[in-house]
Design a protein around this motif. Structure first.
Motif, PDB file in Angstrom:
ATOM      1  N   GLN A   1       3.615   1.758  -4.968  1.00  0.00           N
ATOM      2  CA  GLN A   1       2.822   0.454  -4.983  1.00  0.00           C
ATOM      3  C   GLN A   1       3.483  -0.232  -6.196  1.00  0.00           C
ATOM      4  N   THR A   2       3.887  -1.503  -6.117  1.00  0.00           N
ATOM      5  CA  THR A   2       4.232  -2.254  -7.105  1.00  0.00           C
ATOM      6  C   THR A   2       3.751  -3.627  -7.339  1.00  0.00           C
ATOM      7  N   ASP A   3       2.769  -4.223  -7.900  1.00  0.00           N
ATOM      8  CA  ASP A   3       2.300  -5.271  -8.130  1.00  0.00           C
ATOM      9  C   ASP A   3       3.381  -6.486  -8.264  1.00  0.00           C
ATOM     10  N   PHE A   4       3.239  -7.498  -7.544  1.00  0.00           N
ATOM     11  CA  PHE A   4       4.051  -8.584  -7.673  1.00  0.00           C
ATOM     12  C   PHE A   4       3.462  -9.965  -7.748  1.00  0.00           C
ATOM     13  N   GLY A   5       3.714 -10.885  -8.633  1.00  0.00           N
ATOM     14  CA  GLY A   5       2.899 -12.051  -8.897  1.00  0.00           C
ATOM     15  C   GLY A   5       1.611 -11.920  -8.929  1.00  0.00           C
ATOM     16  N   ASP A   6       0.798 -13.035  -8.523  1.00  0.00           N
ATOM     17  CA  ASP A   6      -0.729 -12.752  -8.833  1.00  0.00           C
ATOM     18  C   ASP A   6      -1.516 -12.090  -7.766  1.00  0.00           C
ATOM     19  N   HIS A   7      -0.797 -12.147  -6.352  1.00  0.00           N
ATOM     20  CA  HIS A   7      -1.640 -11.484  -5.166  1.00  0.00           C
ATOM     21  C   HIS A   7      -0.771 -10.628  -4.438  1.00  0.00           C
ATOM     22  N   ASP A   8       0.509 -10.520  -4.736  1.00  0.00           N
ATOM     23  CA  ASP A   8       1.319  -9.797  -3.749  1.00  0.00           C
ATOM     24  C   ASP A   8       1.746  -8.351  -4.236  1.00  0.00           C
ATOM     25  N   ARG A   9       2.020  -7.396  -3.363  1.00  0.00           N
ATOM     26  CA  ARG A   9       2.430  -6.268  -3.839  1.00  0.00           C
ATOM     27  C   ARG A   9       3.699  -5.645  -2.865  1.00  0.00           C
ATOM     28  N   TYR A  10       4.697  -5.014  -3.640  1.00  0.00           N
ATOM     29  CA  TYR A  10       5.590  -4.255  -2.864  1.00  0.00           C
ATOM     30  C   TYR A  10       5.096  -2.829  -2.481  1.00  0.00           C
ATOM     31  N   ILE A  11       5.467  -2.183  -1.346  1.00  0.00           N
ATOM     32  CA  ILE A  11       4.997  -0.696  -1.138  1.00  0.00           C
ATOM     33  C   ILE A  11       6.278  -0.133  -0.726  1.00  0.00           C
ATOM     34  N   THR A  12       6.477   1.020  -1.208  1.00  0.00           N
ATOM     35  CA  THR A  12       7.676   2.008  -0.754  1.00  0.00           C
ATOM     36  C   THR A  12       7.043   2.699   0.266  1.00  0.00           C
ATOM     37  N   LEU A  13       7.837   2.798   1.576  1.00  0.00           N
ATOM     38  CA  LEU A  13       7.605   3.656   2.684  1.00  0.00           C
ATOM     39  C   LEU A  13       8.508   4.851   2.866  1.00  0.00           C
ATOM     40  N   LEU A  14       8.388   5.912   3.072  1.00  0.00           N
ATOM     41  CA  LEU A  14       9.239   6.989   4.046  1.00  0.00           C
ATOM     42  C   LEU A  14       9.122   6.763   5.203  1.00  0.00           C
ATOM     43  N   THR A  15      10.077   6.507   5.916  1.00  0.00           N
ATOM     44  CA  THR A  15       9.539   6.468   7.747  1.00  0.00           C
ATOM     45  C   THR A  15      11.044   7.221   8.281  1.00  0.00           C
ATOM     46  N   GLU A  16      10.394   7.562   9.479  1.00  0.00           N
ATOM     47  CA  GLU A  16      11.223   8.375  10.356  1.00  0.00           C
ATOM     48  C   GLU A  16      12.318   7.427  10.935  1.00  0.00           C
ATOM     49  N   GLU A  17      11.869   6.264  11.243  1.00  0.00           N
ATOM     50  CA  GLU A  17      13.088   5.176  11.869  1.00  0.00           C
ATOM     51  C   GLU A  17      14.039   4.594  10.889  1.00  0.00           C
ATOM     52  N   LEU A  18      13.417   4.289   9.772  1.00  0.00           N
ATOM     53  CA  LEU A  18      14.303   3.407   8.856  1.00  0.00           C
ATOM     54  C   LEU A  18      14.835   4.318   7.430  1.00  0.00           C
ATOM     55  N   GLY A  19      14.107   5.286   7.512  1.00  0.00           N
ATOM     56  CA  GLY A  19      14.540   5.952   5.973  1.00  0.00           C
ATOM     57  C   GLY A  19      13.414   5.570   4.981  1.00  0.00           C
ATOM     58  N   LYS A  20      14.020   5.219   3.717  1.00  0.00           N
ATOM     59  CA  LYS A  20      13.192   4.806   2.728  1.00  0.00           C
ATOM     60  C   LYS A  20      13.438   3.189   2.667  1.00  0.00           C
ATOM     61  N   ILE A  21      12.213   2.504   2.729  1.00  0.00           N
ATOM     62  CA  ILE A  21      12.298   1.052   2.834  1.00  0.00           C
ATOM     63  C   ILE A  21      11.251   0.626   1.911  1.00  0.00           C
TER      64      ILE A  21
ATOM     65  N   ILE B   1       9.110  -5.342  14.248  1.00  0.00           N
ATOM     66  CA  ILE B   1       9.417  -4.113  14.189  1.00  0.00           C
ATOM     67  C   ILE B   1       8.261  -3.283  13.949  1.00  0.00           C
ATOM     68  N   THR B   2       8.254  -2.035  14.592  1.00  0.00           N
ATOM     69  CA  THR B   2       7.067  -1.010  14.329  1.00  0.00           C
ATOM     70  C   THR B   2       7.661   0.223  13.891  1.00  0.00           C
ATOM     71  N   VAL B   3       7.210   0.561  12.753  1.00  0.00           N
ATOM     72  CA  VAL B   3       7.477   1.993  12.129  1.00  0.00           C
ATOM     73  C   VAL B   3       6.073   2.718  11.733  1.00  0.00           C
ATOM     74  N   ARG B   4       6.338   3.941  11.677  1.00  0.00           N
ATOM     75  CA  ARG B   4       5.179   4.758  11.056  1.00  0.00           C
ATOM     76  C   ARG B   4       6.045   5.367   9.615  1.00  0.00           C
ATOM     77  N   GLY B   5       4.893   5.349   8.505  1.00  0.00           N
ATOM     78  CA  GLY B   5       5.467   5.414   7.285  1.00  0.00           C
ATOM     79  C   GLY B   5       4.567   6.129   6.264  1.00  0.00           C
ATOM     80  N   LEU B   6       4.943   6.861   5.262  1.00  0.00           N
ATOM     81  CA  LEU B   6       3.896   7.047   4.360  1.00  0.00           C
ATOM     82  C   LEU B   6       4.219   6.402   2.935  1.00  0.00           C
ATOM     83  N   VAL B   7       3.122   5.751   2.321  1.00  0.00           N
ATOM     84  CA  VAL B   7       3.257   4.950   1.345  1.00  0.00           C
ATOM     85  C   VAL B   7       3.390   5.930   0.187  1.00  0.00           C
ATOM     86  N   ILE B   8       4.520   5.756  -0.537  1.00  0.00           N
ATOM     87  CA  ILE B   8       4.478   6.819  -1.701  1.00  0.00           C
ATOM     88  C   ILE B   8       4.754   5.895  -3.317  1.00  0.00           C
TER      89      ILE B   8
END
Length: 254
Positions: free
Chosen positions: A15-35, A6-13
């Motif tokens: 960042q949470t580092d996870f494990g050694d190399h991964d990261r979760y980002i929180t997005l505000l999007t028009e299409e899906l709300g906050k994800i 899927i394709t969405v436009r979102g603003l990164v609000i």
């Protein structure tokens, strides 16, 4: 379960580092709300993908949609990151905005409105160099309105009087109170100068896209900022101690 792109436009609000190399980002999007989006291996990478997933970037994201959203690709739509992070006052303020947005974005429709407000605030700071204290106050009061806490600013909330030389603003219900009624109505009050009242009315009632298009004196900005900050945090029942404390440690408005 099969993954779909899927394709969405979102603003990164966030960042949470996870494990050694991964990261979760929180997005505000028009299409899906906050994800929340998992970006695998992003901390080992450089270049376009890292920039597009940075704080305060508004990007187009291609995601795998399975049990959780995972990043496949990202391309910057509107770049704010460099201009915001290179200015410590802008950065501190936007971290506070992000904290508020993360807490307030529960319903999808409200999240869409918060996203648009946040983007306009970023534009006002990064592109228009608007008065920082005025942007902060406008964001806080407009967010209050979006969350259902529109203040009553047309006359005295107790007697209905529309003319007064010494207005007060009642924190608990967002009403103006005239000098006569203040003596008999309990609560937490802020004295409101003519300049502050004009600014409050402008922010609360102006059309979308115009809420940051004003300037006030430094003294008015301080008074306005104190009222809008206290009003929003009181009605959201939050403190934002880390981000707001950081902002105030740099620039004391009180």
């Amino acid at each position: 379960m099969a993954q779909q792109h899927i394709t969405v436009r979102g603003l990164v609000i966030r960042q949470t580092d996870f494990g050694d190399h991964d990261r979760y980002i929180t997005l505000l999007t028009e299409e899906l709300g906050k994800i929340e989006v998992l970006c695998r291996g992003i901390r080992r990478k450089r270049g376009r993908l890292v920039t597009a997933t940075s704080l305060f970037q508004y990007s187009e994201f291609t995601l795998f949609a399975g049990r959780q959203y995972q990043l496949n690709d990202a391309v910057i739509d509107t770049a704010f990151w460099s201009g915001i992070t290179s200015n410590i006052e802008y950065y501190a303020l936007c971290c506070y905005f992000a904290d508020l947005a993360n807490i307030a974005s529960v319903e999808e429709q409200t999240t869409q409105q918060i996203l648009r407000l946040f983007l306009r605030a970023l534009y006002a700071l990064d592109r228009q160099s608007r008065q920082v204290q005025a942007v902060k106050a406008a964001f806080e009061l407009r967010l209050s309105c979006l969350l259902g806490f529109q203040p009553e600013l047309n006359g005295c909330g107790a007697c209905g009087e529309t003319a007064c030389s010494n207005w007060s603003f009642l924190l608990e219900n967002g009403a103006l109170i005239c000098d006569s009624c203040r003596k008999r109505v309990g609560g937490t009050y802020f004295s409101v100068s003519e300049g502050v009242l004009h600014a409050l009315r402008y922010i609360a009632f102006c059309p979308d896209k115009k809420e940051f298009s004003f300037t006030v004196s430094e003294q008015t900005a301080k008074q306005l900022g104190a009222i809008c900050e206290r009003y929003l945090l009181y009605h959201m029942d939050v403190q934002c101690q880390e981000t707001l404390g950081f902002y105030h440690s740099l620039f004391d408005l009180h």
